[in-house]
Write an enzyme that holds these catalytic residues in place. Sequence first.
Site, PDB file in Angstrom:
ATOM      1  N   GLU A 123       5.567  -8.687   7.142  1.00 58.04           N
ATOM      2  CA  GLU A 123       4.633  -7.868   6.370  1.00 58.04           C
ATOM      3  C   GLU A 123       3.189  -8.250   6.699  1.00 58.04           C
ATOM      4  OE1 GLU A 123       6.927  -6.640   2.389  1.00 58.04           O
ATOM      5  OE2 GLU A 123       6.177  -8.690   2.287  1.00 58.04           O
ATOM      6  N   MET A 164      -1.614  -7.099  -9.942  1.00 61.82           N
ATOM      7  CA  MET A 164      -2.262  -7.095  -8.630  1.00 61.82           C
ATOM      8  C   MET A 164      -1.378  -7.831  -7.634  1.00 61.82           C
ATOM      9  SD  MET A 164      -5.616  -9.450  -7.757  1.00 61.82           S
ATOM     10  CE  MET A 164      -6.906  -8.277  -7.991  1.00 61.82           C
ATOM     11  N   ASP A 218      -1.130  -7.814  -2.924  1.00 62.01           N
ATOM     12  CA  ASP A 218      -1.897  -8.023  -1.682  1.00 62.01           C
ATOM     13  C   ASP A 218      -3.359  -7.565  -1.684  1.00 62.01           C
ATOM     14  OD1 ASP A 218       0.811  -8.075  -1.233  1.00 62.01           O
ATOM     15  OD2 ASP A 218       0.800  -6.674   0.413  1.00 62.01           O
ATOM     16  N   ARG A 273       5.115  -0.687   7.744  1.00 60.37           N
ATOM     17  CA  ARG A 273       4.002  -0.674   6.794  1.00 60.37           C
ATOM     18  C   ARG A 273       2.895  -1.684   7.101  1.00 60.37           C
ATOM     19  NH1 ARG A 273       8.542  -2.557   4.026  1.00 60.37           N
ATOM     20  NH2 ARG A 273       8.486  -4.763   3.431  1.00 60.37           N
ATOM     21  N   GLN A 288      -3.477  -4.118  -3.979  1.00 55.57           N
ATOM     22  CA  GLN A 288      -2.293  -3.459  -4.522  1.00 55.57           C
ATOM     23  C   GLN A 288      -2.354  -3.596  -6.040  1.00 55.57           C
ATOM     24  OE1 GLN A 288       0.805  -2.106  -2.415  1.00 55.57           O
ATOM     25  NE2 GLN A 288      -1.258  -1.531  -1.874  1.00 55.57           N
ATOM     26  N   TRP A 326       6.002 -14.121  -4.676  1.00 58.57           N
ATOM     27  CA  TRP A 326       6.871 -13.034  -5.136  1.00 58.57           C
ATOM     28  C   TRP A 326       7.982 -13.571  -6.029  1.00 58.57           C
ATOM     29  CZ3 TRP A 326       5.887  -8.250  -5.732  1.00 58.57           C
ATOM     30  CH2 TRP A 326       5.093  -7.544  -4.821  1.00 58.57           C
ATOM     31  N   PHE A 349       0.870   1.808  -0.333  1.00 57.44           N
ATOM     32  CA  PHE A 349       1.101   0.394  -0.015  1.00 57.44           C
ATOM     33  C   PHE A 349      -0.068  -0.181   0.789  1.00 57.44           C
ATOM     34  CE2 PHE A 349       5.955  -0.510  -0.494  1.00 57.44           C
ATOM     35  CZ  PHE A 349       5.906  -0.061  -1.802  1.00 57.44           C
ATOM     36  N   SER A 350       0.088  -1.427   1.213  1.00 55.13           N
ATOM     37  CA  SER A 350      -1.032  -2.182   1.801  1.00 55.13           C
ATOM     38  C   SER A 350      -1.584  -1.560   3.069  1.00 55.13           C
ATOM     39  CB  SER A 350      -0.588  -3.617   2.093  1.00 55.13           C
ATOM     40  OG  SER A 350      -0.501  -4.309   0.873  1.00 55.13           O
ATOM     41  N   TRP A 403       4.918  -5.263 -11.096  1.00 55.68           N
ATOM     42  CA  TRP A 403       4.766  -4.351  -9.963  1.00 55.68           C
ATOM     43  C   TRP A 403       5.271  -2.962 -10.348  1.00 55.68           C
ATOM     44  CZ3 TRP A 403       7.532  -1.267  -6.548  1.00 55.68           C
ATOM     45  CH2 TRP A 403       6.908  -0.993  -5.324  1.00 55.68           C
TER      46      TRP A 403
HETATM   47  C1  FRU Z   1       3.570  -7.534   0.607  1.00 56.36           C
HETATM   48  C2  FRU Z   1       4.047  -6.132   0.336  1.00 56.36           C
HETATM   49  C3  FRU Z   1       3.642  -5.205   1.452  1.00 56.36           C
HETATM   50  C4  FRU Z   1       3.614  -3.872   0.782  1.00 56.36           C
HETATM   51  C5  FRU Z   1       3.105  -4.213  -0.594  1.00 56.36           C
HETATM   52  C6  FRU Z   1       3.659  -3.360  -1.684  1.00 56.36           C
HETATM   53  O1  FRU Z   1       3.397  -8.314  -0.519  1.00 56.36           O
HETATM   54  O2  FRU Z   1       5.444  -6.116   0.126  1.00 56.36           O
HETATM   55  O3  FRU Z   1       4.468  -5.258   2.580  1.00 56.36           O
HETATM   56  O4  FRU Z   1       2.787  -2.972   1.445  1.00 56.36           O
HETATM   57  O5  FRU Z   1       3.433  -5.560  -0.817  1.00 56.36           O
HETATM   58  O6  FRU Z   1       3.009  -3.606  -2.892  1.00 56.36           O
END
Ligand code: FRU
Length: 483
Positions: free
Chosen positions: A215, A31, A33, A160, A49, A298, A92-93, A57
């Site tokens: 982001e 998991m 965002d 994004r 996510q 991250w 994505f988010s 990921w």
């Molecule tokens: C932030 C991010 C977002 C993207 C997502 C991908 O943590 O990098 O910018 O949409 O995660 O999983």
Amino acid sequence: MIQKANEYIERNRIRKEEKPVFHVTPPVGWMNDPNGFSVYNGKIHLFYQFHPYTNQWGPMHWGHQVSEDMMRWEELPVALAPEKEYDAAGCFSGSGIETEEGHVLVYTGVKEIKAEDGSVNVYQNQCVAIGDGVSYHKIEKNPVVDGEKLPEGFSRADFRDPKVWKDGEQYYMVAGNLDENNHGQIVLFSSNDLREWKYEGVLAHSEGVLGRMWECPDFFPLDKKQILICSPQSMGAQKLEFHNGHNSVYFVGDYNKETGEFVKDAPLSLDYGLDFYAPQTTGLPDGRRILIGWMQSWDASLIPEEQKWNGMMTLPRELSLVNNQLIQKPIRELKQYHSGKVTYEKQKISGTCQLDGIKGRTIDMSVEIAKGDYQEFCIEVAHNEAYTTYYRYNPATEVIEVDRTYSGVCKDVVCQRKMQVKEVSDTLKLRFILDRNSVELFVNDGRQVSSTVIYTPQEADEIVFSCDGETEINVIKYDIQID
Ligand code: FRU
């Protein structure tokens, strides 16, 4: 693909005894965002996510949970999977909003096209899915906003994380983007129907100094001001601020809706712990503005290798503004789950001690520490003979340091982080919320927060107080129980 994911989850779901009790975690897998945090049909929905198949990921799906009080969460089927030509490389988010048509999700569809020379071109476009609170369908018109709508030179590959809101009859969207110099910025769009979008301009810009890509923007009014939240990648630290590499910051400002101009103060940190990123907010019908973040970094993920789930959310926080700075408090619903109250008043601490009844890994504990004749006051949590996590306070420098070096970490990841206490008075107020694998520390009634994960074995449940001189503390501890 949604069915495949749901079937996989059904077969591999992690037992709830192995996970945090009231923090949102994935049923299995990875998991990151929070997404689509919104109220629909009176319930609070949280998407995220999600990569169900491994603890790392991977192609992004949207997981989905729903709650009435943000403490008890019910898992729903996966809402989005990467299966269309325009989102095959990931959903994505993005955000969610209640409309007359249903529950609308606006997300980033990622598409990759291989060039003749073998290199891969990435396109990130904004897409819409509509649902009934359980299942969602992607609309025909997708993507609704592609990079062609951006001015020449702005990035199509880094575009994004749309956050959508409604003001009067008009919908608005902010999204993260890079300009022609690879500097982070937030772009603004407007729409009457969530399908046709008009580019309105650049709402905010990093000026090349605040990290790279911005982001997960969020933009909302709070107590007569306007707040912009975003998560700049690769941001340099300044003194004790902005240490996570990928940081989450907020700007307080004034927004002129007519001109689209946002005049803002300097960025401030949202969290001072080791694990916090990509937060998102929603308004509740009772007027509260609630923030939830991904409680992980991250760069410094430290789950035990064999663990089949990875990532969790913070406890949702109630936001308010005092002196143009955010105050973040644990949601008040937490109190409904308090039990087993233990208190100490004016307890003298000199040397090292434990207090009867003060222990546990799923607790809400407030400690008030008086100034006194000492150089260091320390609280250790998740402690036993083998493990501990320190919170050290130095009253001379007004610095609090979290140190999880001995929390069971088996990797070479960063374990210490310092926070400069901003509201200094005669008493330091600390509120620790522990939920098996995390410690969220709220300092001085939510003036600052420090969120950190610890994967310490659960039997380490002692709390140790120590002082190298002498001081007095008040303690109130509750267990948090969810059946
Ligand atoms: C932030 C991010 C977002 C993207 C997502 C991908 O943590 O990098 O910018 O949409 O995660 O999983």
